[in-house]
Scaffold this motif. Structure first.
Motif, PDB file in Angstrom:
ATOM      1  N   ASN A   6      78.197 -13.274  31.067  1.00 38.21           N
ATOM      2  CA  ASN A   6      77.465 -14.199  31.923  1.00 38.21           C
ATOM      3  C   ASN A   6      75.971 -14.127  31.623  1.00 38.21           C
ATOM      4  O   ASN A   6      75.478 -13.132  31.096  1.00 38.21           O
ATOM      5  N   TYR A   7      75.256 -15.165  32.002  1.00 39.72           N
ATOM      6  CA  TYR A   7      73.798 -15.158  31.888  1.00 39.72           C
ATOM      7  C   TYR A   7      73.204 -14.206  32.920  1.00 39.72           C
ATOM      8  O   TYR A   7      73.752 -14.021  34.009  1.00 39.72           O
ATOM      9  N   CYS A   8      72.061 -13.598  32.594  1.00 39.79           N
ATOM     10  CA  CYS A   8      71.336 -12.795  33.572  1.00 39.79           C
ATOM     11  C   CYS A   8      70.910 -13.709  34.714  1.00 39.79           C
ATOM     12  O   CYS A   8      70.387 -14.803  34.495  1.00 39.79           O
ATOM     13  N   GLN A   9      71.139 -13.241  35.944  1.00 40.81           N
ATOM     14  CA  GLN A   9      70.780 -14.034  37.113  1.00 40.81           C
ATOM     15  C   GLN A   9      69.397 -13.683  37.654  1.00 40.81           C
ATOM     16  O   GLN A   9      68.937 -14.305  38.603  1.00 40.81           O
ATOM     17  N   GLY A  10      68.766 -12.684  37.075  1.00 41.47           N
ATOM     18  CA  GLY A  10      67.431 -12.295  37.521  1.00 41.47           C
ATOM     19  C   GLY A  10      67.413 -11.725  38.926  1.00 41.47           C
ATOM     20  O   GLY A  10      66.398 -11.794  39.616  1.00 41.47           O
ATOM     21  N   CYS A  11      68.518 -11.123  39.345  1.00 37.81           N
ATOM     22  CA  CYS A  11      68.607 -10.609  40.722  1.00 37.81           C
ATOM     23  C   CYS A  11      67.992  -9.215  40.868  1.00 37.81           C
ATOM     24  O   CYS A  11      67.763  -8.757  41.978  1.00 37.81           O
ATOM     25  N   TRP A  12      67.758  -8.524  39.755  1.00 35.38           N
ATOM     26  CA  TRP A  12      67.186  -7.177  39.714  1.00 35.38           C
ATOM     27  C   TRP A  12      68.082  -6.114  40.345  1.00 35.38           C
ATOM     28  O   TRP A  12      67.653  -4.978  40.536  1.00 35.38           O
ATOM     29  N   SER A  13      69.299  -6.463  40.689  1.00 31.56           N
ATOM     30  CA  SER A  13      70.221  -5.473  41.264  1.00 31.56           C
ATOM     31  C   SER A  13      70.440  -4.306  40.309  1.00 31.56           C
ATOM     32  O   SER A  13      70.621  -3.172  40.744  1.00 31.56           O
TER      33      SER A  13
END
Length: 180
Positions: A44-51
């Motif tokens: 999947n693409y990185c969602q930029g959630c920083w989790s």
């Protein structure tokens, strides 16, 4: 040497045997090789959630095939990325994998040589290499791609040990890799 080859070529790439032949030759040369074919992986693409930095440190919460990549990456002495060039750069699948390497470092920053760099998450990181099929790319495209991979290597606490094109024979590449 323990080597992971990340084949970022799309499923319709005509030279699908390139990384199979490279892996086979490296095994014959005495290396321990794992081949990851991105077109056969769910990434999947990185969602930029920083989790991966704050909620589940070192682990992306997405459920896909990246955990296998992370384990193989950190356990390797060298990671070789392969991609045909398209519109002057690596494949979108390989770029997505690069974007998803962020859990391999800490979110904390230090100033190194007047630049901001993340702290290491792991004791040891592998050398990084990139082999590209230039397709219709020119020298400027290749230089930009090489420069970006040098920066990626710095961010991944590594060094770009090899940048090569498929204009070299598989035997030449195996010899170069074996002498790193």
């Amino acid at each position: 040497m323990k080597i992971t080859i990340v084949d970022g070529s799309p499923s319709k790439y005509p030279n699908k045997d390139f990384t199979l032949n490279l892996a086979s030759g490296l095994i014959d040369a005495g290396h321990n090789v794992k081949l990851l074919k991105a077109d056969q992986m769910k990434i999947n693409y990185c969602q930029g959630c920083w989790s991966c930095w704050w909620k589940t440190p070192g682990e992306c919460p997405q459920k896909d095939d990246m955990p296998d990549f992370y384990r193989s990456y950190i356990a390797s002495d060298m990671v070789i990325h392969f991609s045909p060039m398209s519109m002057g750069f690596i494949s979108s699948k390989l770029k997505t994998i690069n974007d998803r390497t962020i859990p391999l470092v800490h979110p904390y920053i230090a100033i190194v040589n007047k630049e901001c760099h993340h702290f290491k998450r792991y004791e040891k990181y592998p050398f990084l290499s990139l082999i590209v099929d230039p397709m219709d790319s020119d020298d400027e495209d290749l230089q930009i791609t090489k420069d970006l991979y040098k920066r990626l290597a710095i961010n991944l606490k590594s060094e770009l040990k090899l940048f090569a094109t498929t204009e070299k024979t598989t035997e030449e590449l195996i010899n170069e890799i074996s002498h790193i």
